[in-house]
Design a protein around this motif. Structure first.
Motif, short mmCIF file in Angstrom:
data_model
loop_
_atom_site.label_atom_id
_atom_site.label_comp_id
_atom_site.label_asym_id
_atom_site.label_seq_id
_atom_site.Cartn_x
_atom_site.Cartn_y
_atom_site.Cartn_z
N GLY A 1 11.94 -2.42 8.67
CA GLY A 1 12.89 -2.38 7.57
C GLY A 1 12.58 -3.42 6.51
N LEU A 2 12.19 -4.62 6.94
CA LEU A 2 11.86 -5.69 6.00
C LEU A 2 10.59 -5.37 5.22
N VAL A 3 9.57 -4.92 5.91
CA VAL A 3 8.30 -4.59 5.24
C VAL A 3 8.50 -3.47 4.24
N ILE A 4 9.23 -2.43 4.66
CA ILE A 4 9.46 -1.29 3.75
C ILE A 4 10.30 -1.72 2.56
N ALA A 5 11.29 -2.59 2.80
CA ALA A 5 12.13 -3.07 1.69
C ALA A 5 11.30 -3.81 0.65
N VAL A 6 10.35 -4.62 1.11
CA VAL A 6 9.49 -5.36 0.18
C VAL A 6 8.55 -4.43 -0.57
N LEU A 7 7.94 -3.49 0.16
CA LEU A 7 6.96 -2.60 -0.46
C LEU A 7 7.60 -1.63 -1.44
N THR A 8 8.76 -1.07 -1.08
CA THR A 8 9.39 -0.07 -1.95
C THR A 8 9.95 -0.69 -3.23
N ASP A 9 10.19 -1.99 -3.21
CA ASP A 9 10.66 -2.65 -4.43
C ASP A 9 9.53 -2.84 -5.45
N ARG A 10 8.29 -2.57 -5.00
CA ARG A 10 7.14 -2.82 -5.88
C ARG A 10 6.56 -1.53 -6.47
N ILE A 11 7.11 -0.37 -6.10
CA ILE A 11 6.56 0.89 -6.60
C ILE A 11 7.64 1.65 -7.37
N TRP A 12 7.22 2.49 -8.31
CA TRP A 12 8.18 3.16 -9.20
C TRP A 12 8.99 4.22 -8.46
N TRP A 13 8.40 4.79 -7.39
CA TRP A 13 9.13 5.81 -6.63
C TRP A 13 9.76 5.21 -5.37
N GLY A 14 10.07 3.91 -5.44
CA GLY A 14 10.64 3.21 -4.29
C GLY A 14 11.98 3.76 -3.86
N ASN A 15 12.83 4.14 -4.82
CA ASN A 15 14.15 4.67 -4.46
C ASN A 15 14.06 6.00 -3.71
N ILE A 16 13.06 6.82 -4.09
CA ILE A 16 12.84 8.08 -3.38
C ILE A 16 12.40 7.80 -1.95
N ALA A 17 11.46 6.84 -1.81
CA ALA A 17 10.99 6.47 -0.48
C ALA A 17 12.13 5.93 0.38
N LYS A 18 12.98 5.11 -0.22
CA LYS A 18 14.12 4.56 0.53
C LYS A 18 15.06 5.66 0.99
N SER A 19 15.28 6.64 0.13
CA SER A 19 16.16 7.75 0.50
C SER A 19 15.61 8.52 1.69
N LEU A 20 14.30 8.76 1.68
CA LEU A 20 13.67 9.49 2.79
C LEU A 20 13.73 8.70 4.09
N ILE A 21 13.50 7.39 3.99
CA ILE A 21 13.50 6.54 5.18
C ILE A 21 14.91 6.36 5.71
N PHE A 22 15.90 6.34 4.82
CA PHE A 22 17.29 6.17 5.24
C PHE A 22 17.88 7.46 5.80
N TRP B 1 13.18 4.67 14.66
CA TRP B 1 13.11 5.62 13.53
C TRP B 1 14.45 5.72 12.81
N ILE B 2 15.54 5.72 13.58
CA ILE B 2 16.87 5.83 12.98
C ILE B 2 17.29 4.53 12.32
N GLN B 3 17.11 3.41 13.01
CA GLN B 3 17.66 2.14 12.54
C GLN B 3 16.81 1.43 11.49
N THR B 4 15.56 1.85 11.32
CA THR B 4 14.74 1.23 10.28
C THR B 4 15.37 1.42 8.90
N GLY B 5 15.96 2.58 8.66
CA GLY B 5 16.62 2.83 7.38
C GLY B 5 17.79 1.89 7.15
N PHE B 6 18.57 1.64 8.20
CA PHE B 6 19.69 0.70 8.09
C PHE B 6 19.20 -0.69 7.75
#
Length: 336
Positions: A127-148, A210-215
């Protein structure tokens, strides 16, 4: 279709009932203590009394529900843990002595301990790694939605999905399980993954991760956004690289949030039940405490004493972590 109609009708009735209670309780309270009248002193006194009573009108149903579904079961479980199978005769500490000597209980404790070591750490890390990486890309919000998105799936639903991932067919048959299809494609032999003792626990853990990484990602992403930009800019000017900024700047500033996420997932892991029930039902050395409690309480004729004793053990394990989590969350809020 009939079940769908019942569900919709229940939701509508619930919403209308809440609205009726809200307006009705306010109307009755304002009728008993009117805020208007010729006597200004009496009107002021009525307003003060109504202000004291009104919050309890709204809290009342929730407090009653909490008492009925949380507080009462705790004391009832504690009482049943000192009784026999039928919940009638007092047997003292017999059920707790049985637990200590029972092989399945020791297996469940060991498996729960493994879940505690792996799931909170892995889910929080990813969750921490994905949070850092998705904040650096323009489609980060889409990626977060899919992971959540897995957070919206029930544990049983997630288990059904992952049953197809781990599905096993004979080597001469085409594999429909994703994992075995990959293994066969690389020239390996298909395996009945969830029947492999010890290792099957890790395959089950993958579902909860897989479930809790989004949280974890959502909470930690919000914490990362709270780090002042000036701090990061100063580190960059001083020559810090990405890893140094991550480990020496970001993590120390959100450590309290990481601890809250970690302990929240830990509490969930101690109560894990649905995934094990749907995937293995505790077979092949995959038993956990909550599933063992369910087996003793509701299966094979039921043993209320032993089932309640296991429930008390789960509660005792959860309470210290929950208290620490609440205190840490309060400190985090006060610090902000």
């Amino acid at each position: 279709m009939q079940q769908l109609i019942y569900a919709i009708a229940t939701m509508i009735a619930g919403v209308l009932g809440c609205a009726a209670y809200f307006f009705g309780s306010n109307f009755i309270l304002d009728t008993i203590y009117p805020a208007k009248g010729k006597d200004a002193a009496r009107a002021a006194r009525n307003m003060r009394r109504a202000a004291v009573i009104r919050p309890w009108l709204f809290l009342g149903p929730a407090l009653i529900a909490l008492t009925l579904y949380l507080v009462y079961p705790v004391f009832e479980s504690l009482r049943l843990s000192f009784l026999d199978k039928g919940g009638q005769n007092f047997v003292g500490l017999f059920n707790y002595k049985w637990m200590i000597a029972d092989q399945q209980f020791r297996e469940s404790i060991l498996n729960n301990f493994m879940w505690l070591l792996v799931v909170p750490a892995a889910a929080t890390f990813f969750g921490l790694v994905i949070a850092v990486l998705t904040d650096r890309i323009w489609w980060g919000n889409i990626a977060k939605s899919l992971i959540f998105m897995p957070m919206a799936i029930s544990f049983v639903g997630a288990a059904v999905i992952w049953k197809f991932v781990y599905d096993y067919r004979d080597a001469a048959t085409a594999q429909i399980g994703i994992l075995n299809a990959i293994v066969v494609w690389f020239g390996g032999e298909p395996q009945a993954w969830i029947t492999l003792p010890f290792w099957n626990n890790f395959f089950l853990m993958a579902i909860l991760i897989w479930i809790q990484t989004g949280f974890a990602m959502v909470i930690l992403s919000a914490a990362l956004r709270g780090i002042p930009d000036e701090t990061i800019e100063a580190a960059v000017i001083d020559g810090a690289n990405g890893f140094q900024i991550f480990f020496k700047i970001m993590i120390p500033q959100i450590w309290g949030t990481i601890a809250v996420v970690w302990t929240t997932i830990t509490i969930l892991v101690l109560k894990v039940f649905d995934i094990v029930l749907a995937m293995t039902n505790g077979q092949w050395n995959s038993q956990v405490l909550a599933n063992l409690m369910f087996d003793w309480m509701f299966r094979g004729g039921g043993d209320f004493g032993r089932g309640a004793a296991i429930a008390i053990v789960i509660m005792v394990l959860v309470i210290p972590i929950m208290i620490w989590n609440i205190r840490n969350a309060r400190k985090e809020m006060e610090g902000r």
